[in-house]
Design a protein around this motif. Sequence first.
Motif, PDB file in Angstrom:
ATOM      1  N   PHE A 313      17.451   6.902  -9.013  1.00  0.00           N
ATOM      2  CA  PHE A 313      17.421   5.391  -8.621  1.00  0.00           C
ATOM      3  C   PHE A 313      17.751   5.304  -7.180  1.00  0.00           C
ATOM      4  N   LEU A 314      18.838   6.125  -6.805  1.00  0.00           N
ATOM      5  CA  LEU A 314      19.014   5.875  -5.302  1.00  0.00           C
ATOM      6  C   LEU A 314      18.011   6.272  -4.383  1.00  0.00           C
ATOM      7  N   TRP A 315      17.309   7.530  -4.739  1.00  0.00           N
ATOM      8  CA  TRP A 315      16.439   8.128  -3.876  1.00  0.00           C
ATOM      9  C   TRP A 315      14.746   7.920  -4.034  1.00  0.00           C
ATOM     10  N   HIS A 316      14.503   7.005  -5.076  1.00  0.00           N
ATOM     11  CA  HIS A 316      13.109   6.732  -5.493  1.00  0.00           C
ATOM     12  C   HIS A 316      12.159   5.949  -4.366  1.00  0.00           C
ATOM     13  N   LEU A 317      13.098   5.041  -3.431  1.00  0.00           N
ATOM     14  CA  LEU A 317      12.426   4.482  -2.400  1.00  0.00           C
ATOM     15  C   LEU A 317      12.063   5.384  -1.213  1.00  0.00           C
ATOM     16  N   THR A 318      12.869   6.515  -1.001  1.00  0.00           N
ATOM     17  CA  THR A 318      12.721   7.363   0.004  1.00  0.00           C
ATOM     18  C   THR A 318      11.583   8.173  -0.659  1.00  0.00           C
ATOM     19  N   ALA A 319      11.298   8.570  -1.826  1.00  0.00           N
ATOM     20  CA  ALA A 319      10.340   9.335  -2.193  1.00  0.00           C
ATOM     21  C   ALA A 319       8.867   8.776  -1.953  1.00  0.00           C
ATOM     22  N   MET A 320       9.061   7.197  -2.421  1.00  0.00           N
ATOM     23  CA  MET A 320       7.861   6.416  -2.199  1.00  0.00           C
ATOM     24  C   MET A 320       7.546   6.346  -0.597  1.00  0.00           C
ATOM     25  N   LEU A 321       8.474   6.169   0.249  1.00  0.00           N
ATOM     26  CA  LEU A 321       8.162   6.224   1.541  1.00  0.00           C
ATOM     27  C   LEU A 321       7.725   7.468   2.200  1.00  0.00           C
ATOM     28  N   GLY A 322       8.321   8.748   1.498  1.00  0.00           N
ATOM     29  CA  GLY A 322       7.743   9.801   1.907  1.00  0.00           C
ATOM     30  C   GLY A 322       6.141  10.165   1.602  1.00  0.00           C
ATOM     31  N   VAL A 323       5.642   9.617   0.487  1.00  0.00           N
ATOM     32  CA  VAL A 323       4.270   9.638   0.241  1.00  0.00           C
ATOM     33  C   VAL A 323       3.561   8.919   1.355  1.00  0.00           C
ATOM     34  N   TYR A 324       4.074   7.530   1.495  1.00  0.00           N
ATOM     35  CA  TYR A 324       3.208   6.795   2.582  1.00  0.00           C
ATOM     36  C   TYR A 324       3.426   7.435   3.901  1.00  0.00           C
ATOM     37  N   GLY A 325       4.458   7.993   4.354  1.00  0.00           N
ATOM     38  CA  GLY A 325       4.522   8.789   5.583  1.00  0.00           C
ATOM     39  C   GLY A 325       3.465   9.947   5.530  1.00  0.00           C
ATOM     40  N   VAL A 326       3.435  10.463   4.478  1.00  0.00           N
ATOM     41  CA  VAL A 326       2.308  11.619   4.628  1.00  0.00           C
ATOM     42  C   VAL A 326       0.948  10.931   4.693  1.00  0.00           C
ATOM     43  N   LEU A 327       0.472   9.756   4.016  1.00  0.00           N
ATOM     44  CA  LEU A 327      -0.673   9.254   4.410  1.00  0.00           C
ATOM     45  C   LEU A 327      -0.859   8.824   5.741  1.00  0.00           C
ATOM     46  N   PHE A 328       0.147   8.290   6.407  1.00  0.00           N
ATOM     47  CA  PHE A 328       0.267   7.994   7.721  1.00  0.00           C
ATOM     48  C   PHE A 328      -0.011   9.025   8.707  1.00  0.00           C
ATOM     49  N   ALA A 329       0.592  10.213   8.469  1.00  0.00           N
ATOM     50  CA  ALA A 329       0.598  11.252   9.029  1.00  0.00           C
ATOM     51  C   ALA A 329      -0.941  12.010   9.255  1.00  0.00           C
ATOM     52  N   TRP A 330      -1.387  12.006   7.952  1.00  0.00           N
ATOM     53  CA  TRP A 330      -2.845  12.357   7.772  1.00  0.00           C
ATOM     54  C   TRP A 330      -4.000  11.214   8.149  1.00  0.00           C
ATOM     55  N   ASP A 331      -3.494  10.124   8.765  1.00  0.00           N
ATOM     56  CA  ASP A 331      -4.394   9.116   9.052  1.00  0.00           C
ATOM     57  C   ASP A 331      -5.227   8.856   8.001  1.00  0.00           C
ATOM     58  N   VAL A 332      -4.756   8.690   6.661  1.00  0.00           N
ATOM     59  CA  VAL A 332      -5.481   8.265   5.729  1.00  0.00           C
ATOM     60  C   VAL A 332      -5.528   6.730   5.480  1.00  0.00           C
ATOM     61  N   PRO A 333      -6.691   6.174   5.612  1.00  0.00           N
ATOM     62  CA  PRO A 333      -6.625   4.632   5.351  1.00  0.00           C
ATOM     63  C   PRO A 333      -6.258   4.132   4.147  1.00  0.00           C
ATOM     64  N   LEU A 334      -5.508   3.116   4.505  1.00  0.00           N
ATOM     65  CA  LEU A 334      -4.755   2.371   3.185  1.00  0.00           C
ATOM     66  C   LEU A 334      -5.652   1.362   2.572  1.00  0.00           C
ATOM     67  N   SER A 335      -6.110   1.402   1.614  1.00  0.00           N
ATOM     68  CA  SER A 335      -7.087   0.225   0.859  1.00  0.00           C
ATOM     69  C   SER A 335      -6.052  -1.148   0.657  1.00  0.00           C
ATOM     70  N   GLU A 336      -7.162  -2.160   0.405  1.00  0.00           N
ATOM     71  CA  GLU A 336      -6.499  -3.385   0.555  1.00  0.00           C
ATOM     72  C   GLU A 336      -5.668  -3.535  -1.178  1.00  0.00           C
ATOM     73  N   PRO A 337      -4.545  -3.984  -1.261  1.00  0.00           N
ATOM     74  CA  PRO A 337      -3.730  -4.031  -2.326  1.00  0.00           C
ATOM     75  C   PRO A 337      -4.467  -4.730  -3.272  1.00  0.00           C
ATOM     76  N   ALA A 338      -4.413  -4.217  -4.678  1.00  0.00           N
ATOM     77  CA  ALA A 338      -5.102  -4.788  -5.917  1.00  0.00           C
ATOM     78  C   ALA A 338      -6.720  -4.677  -5.866  1.00  0.00           C
ATOM     79  N   SER A 339      -7.230  -4.015  -4.952  1.00  0.00           N
ATOM     80  CA  SER A 339      -8.775  -3.544  -4.966  1.00  0.00           C
ATOM     81  C   SER A 339      -8.900  -2.521  -5.863  1.00  0.00           C
ATOM     82  N   GLY A 340     -10.116  -2.554  -6.129  1.00  0.00           N
ATOM     83  CA  GLY A 340     -10.435  -1.404  -7.131  1.00  0.00           C
ATOM     84  C   GLY A 340     -10.038  -0.130  -6.629  1.00  0.00           C
ATOM     85  N   VAL A 341     -10.313   0.268  -5.361  1.00  0.00           N
ATOM     86  CA  VAL A 341      -9.909   1.465  -4.772  1.00  0.00           C
ATOM     87  C   VAL A 341      -8.339   1.714  -4.927  1.00  0.00           C
TER      88      VAL A 341
END
Length: 455
Positions: A313-341
């Motif tokens: 519980f304490l670290w789960h947001l750290t994990a989520m932020l780590g996932v998005y951090g990798v996406l940012f580092a690799w310049d992966v474009p973020l899709s529109e929230p709630a879209s099909g993609v």
Amino acid sequence: MGTRFRETERLAGATPAHRDRYMDLLRVASLGIVVLGHWLMAAVTIDADGAARVGNLLAEVPRAQILTWVFQVMPVFFFVGGFAHALSYRSLVRRHPDTPPYAGFLRARLRRLLRPTMAFVLVWGAVALGLALAGADDARLDAALRLVTQPLWFVGIYLAMAALTPPLLRAHDRWGWGAFFALAGAAVLVDVARLALGVPYVEFLNFAFVWLAVHQLGFLRADGALRRPPLLAGAGLLGAAALVALGPYPLSMVGMPGERISNMAPPTLALLCHGLWLVGAVESLRSPAARLLARPRVWRGVVVAGGFSMTAFLWHLTAMLGVYGVLFAWDVPLSEPASGVWWAQVPLRLGAALALTVLLVAVFSRFERPAPGGPVGGGRGAGAVAATGVTLALFGVLGLSMVGFADLLEGHGAVLVAVRVTAPTAVALAVAGWLLVERAGSPFRRTSGARSEPG
């Protein structure tokens, strides 16, 4: 890992017949649902200026807010906490009738909460300090440093519940359901003063009245007084529905961005009714769940999960932020929230967050393991020291949940109960409070001799 597996086997096999395994399952399941809900609700976008914005999926899909009536399960965790606190305190009183049990009770109940919490706080504090000294200036880092501490509000509420267990348990022993209705009635008066009379700041009292009322249901459960759970569930569900349909309360049982009234922060009467509905619902499932938990493999899984659930519980947001951090580092474009993609990518994001959480648990779950305990402390003034300690820890973790670790060296702060706190102040309060609780409940010597108090 082999040692941990053998220890789990031993604990599962040594479970006494009278232990209520269902409450252990509820504890693990409620934290797991909260973690999954946070991962799913996070709608991360990047503004034109490069700033990261963490929105809420339920704001993008308002019709889905009705799902919070099932998946907003924090009331279940606090209900289980009341049950466990009642059993623990009464056990200490029986075993140590001549020793004031308050300090030992707090130490015993809070060790597996505060030790992993302090590890989380100190690690993230060191990371934030290192980034600040290195001159890191990134809007996305700032957003992460503000967000990562938000779940600590839950730790603060739980600290208050533990600290107030002895007087509230005495009230329960004397008045039973009357003690619950007194807290519920106080929550009603607070909402009337807030919403009908416009009394300022009074709404914050419901952080105590609403959550302590749910906690009080755990005392009733410990005494077998929740005899008609379907009736409790129906009354809570009808009450919440009426308040939302006819009153000013919003549909969502979690906070929504920009809403005028939140059911969650501060809690409202609608959230209390929601708690009644959930408690009644899970109690109605007790018998089939008990049959399932009688299977050794199922119970072993609950024991394993219970050994690291707070760390996850304490670290789960750290994990989520780590996932998005990798996406940012690799310049992966973020899709529109709630879209099909976006929905198509959900399994990948959840799988990555789960894998990273497993790694974090492997590193930090050692702080959640039961630490060697000594005799129950009860020396002169131990209760006052413990009460001071839990109060400092409470203010520290609540303050940190509000202010986060962003702008650490710039003195960024927030106001908590009319007092301005900064991240360094909050960390200092939390650590000092933890040490006081540990000290107050540790083994002590009698003034009349050198023999330790029996444990």
